[in-house]
Enzyme design. Structure first.
Site, PDB file in Angstrom:
ATOM      1  N   LEU A 276      15.040  24.093  19.903  1.00 21.54           N
ATOM      2  CA  LEU A 276      15.259  25.349  19.189  1.00 21.54           C
ATOM      3  C   LEU A 276      15.306  25.189  17.677  1.00 21.54           C
ATOM      4  O   LEU A 276      15.439  26.140  16.947  1.00 21.54           O
ATOM      5  CB  LEU A 276      16.559  25.989  19.665  1.00 21.54           C
ATOM      6  CG  LEU A 276      16.499  26.655  21.045  1.00 21.54           C
ATOM      7  CD1 LEU A 276      17.865  27.146  21.454  1.00 21.54           C
ATOM      8  CD2 LEU A 276      15.511  27.814  21.050  1.00 21.54           C
ATOM      9  N   ARG A 277      15.197  23.935  17.233  1.00 27.73           N
ATOM     10  CA  ARG A 277      15.331  23.695  15.804  1.00 27.73           C
ATOM     11  C   ARG A 277      14.302  24.480  14.989  1.00 27.73           C
ATOM     12  O   ARG A 277      14.620  25.055  13.948  1.00 27.73           O
ATOM     13  CB  ARG A 277      15.218  22.209  15.498  1.00 27.73           C
ATOM     14  CG  ARG A 277      16.031  21.807  14.292  1.00 27.73           C
ATOM     15  CD  ARG A 277      15.635  20.444  13.804  1.00 27.73           C
ATOM     16  NE  ARG A 277      16.012  19.373  14.706  1.00 27.73           N
ATOM     17  CZ  ARG A 277      17.145  18.684  14.603  1.00 27.73           C
ATOM     18  NH1 ARG A 277      17.982  18.976  13.655  1.00 27.73           N
ATOM     19  NH2 ARG A 277      17.399  17.700  15.431  1.00 27.73           N
ATOM     20  N   GLY A 278      13.079  24.514  15.501  1.00 28.10           N
ATOM     21  CA  GLY A 278      12.011  25.222  14.801  1.00 28.10           C
ATOM     22  C   GLY A 278      12.325  26.699  14.659  1.00 28.10           C
ATOM     23  O   GLY A 278      12.153  27.293  13.595  1.00 28.10           O
ATOM     24  N   THR A 281      15.158  27.316  12.179  1.00 25.75           N
ATOM     25  CA  THR A 281      14.693  27.141  10.808  1.00 25.75           C
ATOM     26  C   THR A 281      13.805  28.302  10.388  1.00 25.75           C
ATOM     27  O   THR A 281      13.904  28.805   9.265  1.00 25.75           O
ATOM     28  CB  THR A 281      13.906  25.822  10.667  1.00 25.75           C
ATOM     29  OG1 THR A 281      14.682  24.777  11.230  1.00 25.75           O
ATOM     30  CG2 THR A 281      13.615  25.511   9.220  1.00 25.75           C
TER      31      THR A 281
END
Ligand SMILES: [Zn+2]
Length: 339
Positions: A276-278, A281
């Site tokens: 889920l980092r993308g 961000t």
């Protein structure tokens, strides 16, 4: 030494946008800049730092502690616990991390001279302390040893440098935006590492002749008379300084409608970005972009504007689609927004 004005940089719109976004919200994370040598990457970082509102720091503090924070110098700083000290205004620091830097130089180490001559255990802060509340710039981050890169990314994420060795136990604030440049032809970047940078972009030498001519003209004018050149650009610089200041203040009020969150999710899913980092961000960057545009509600316009910056370095290799990462993001954007 005079620094080339940020607003006078010709073209390089993605680079400028990425730097403005992290200036508005440092929590977006670091910026990874791929590209040719001599495209003015470090110039741009220095130029941005120069126009950011100055930071107030505790006088004589080697950690750039914030005098307005309670209780003054943070735990770990040698000045902590002392009576209130005067503060000074300082330019946002930009610290260069040279390729050959040892871990000691980066994180800090026991001050050997104090230890040998006076028998005192004194911690001598490293580059991470100097970069606190500013930027840490690493040229050719892909040539840095893996353990050092991991360490830098950990500190950048936690905002704290913890040193526990040689009988030293110290933790001090190290909140900075990591700016890394790299040339993929000279060394591959590990995917786990790529994912931890907030934004990424490609910087190229401009193709078209008028742009190249303008770059050379402005460079020459600056070198001939830095003061006159900077004076000419001062009104634009001041305007950007105040825009960044207002955008920072506005950021807390920026909201993201569910519909936009959904489109961000669909986009990341269709691109197959890991975890889920993308997505997180992407949404953070879109909020900063909204704030920069003077808006308090994130719209699709901002999502589209920052999608390539936030996602292009997080794509898994797709053997069926070998086109460049930014092209894949563009294609996915078209599909998501056409639906
Ligand atoms: Zn301090």
């Amino acid at each position: 030494m005079a620094v080339f004005p940020f607003t006078a940089i010709v073209a390089q719109d993605e680079l400028k946008l990425a730097l403005e976004l992290v200036a508005v919200d440092p929590a977006i994370g670091g910026v990874l800049v791929f590209g040719d040598r001599g495209t003015g990457k470090s110039t741009a970082v220095r130029a941005l730092a120069q126009l950011l509102p100055h930071v107030k720091v505790v006088q004589g503090c080697q950690y750039n502690c914030d005098p307005e924070a309670e209780p003054g110098c943070v735990e770990g700083c040698p000045l902590a616990g002392r009576k209130k000290r005067p503060s000074v205004e300082a330019q946002v620091p930009v610290v260069d991390l040279p390729l050959g830097a040892t871990e000691d130089r980066v994180v800090g180490a026991l001050d050997l001279e104090a230890a040998l001559t006076r028998g005192e255990r004194v911690f001598s802060p490293g580059l991470l302390a100097r970069a606190n509340r500013g930027f840490l710039y690493i040229d050719e981050v892909n040539l840095l040893p893996d353990h050092l890169v991991d360490l830098l990314l950990d500190v950048a994420a936690s905002g704290e440098n913890v040193v526990e060795r040689e009988g030293i136990g110290i933790r001090h604030p190290a909140r900075f935006v990591l700016i890394g440049s790299g040339n993929p032809e000279e060394g591959e970047l590990r995917p786990q590492l790529l994912d931890r940078f907030g934004l990424s972009l490609d910087v190229k030498t401009p193709d078209d002749i008028p742009t190249r001519v303008e770059v050379v003209k402005r460079r020459a004018a600056f070198e001939r008379n830095p003061k006159a050149f900077s004076d000419k650009w001062a009104p634009k610089e001041r305007a950007l300084t105040s825009r960044l200041k207002q955008s920072r203040a506005r950021l807390a009020d920026v909201t993201t409608p569910d519909a936009v969150l959904e489109r961000a999710a669909v986009l990341c899913k269709s691109l197959g970005t890991d975890g889920l980092r993308g997505e997180l961000t992407l949404v953070k960057a879109a909020r900063a972009a909204a704030s920069l545009a003077g808006e308090t509600v994130v719209s699709d316009v901002q999502l589209r504007k920052v999608a390539t910056l936030a996602l292009r370095h997080r794509l898994r290799r797709n053997p069926l689609d070998e086109s460049a990462s930014s092209t894949r993001v563009e294609k996915a954007l078209e599909q998501v927004f056409a639906a």
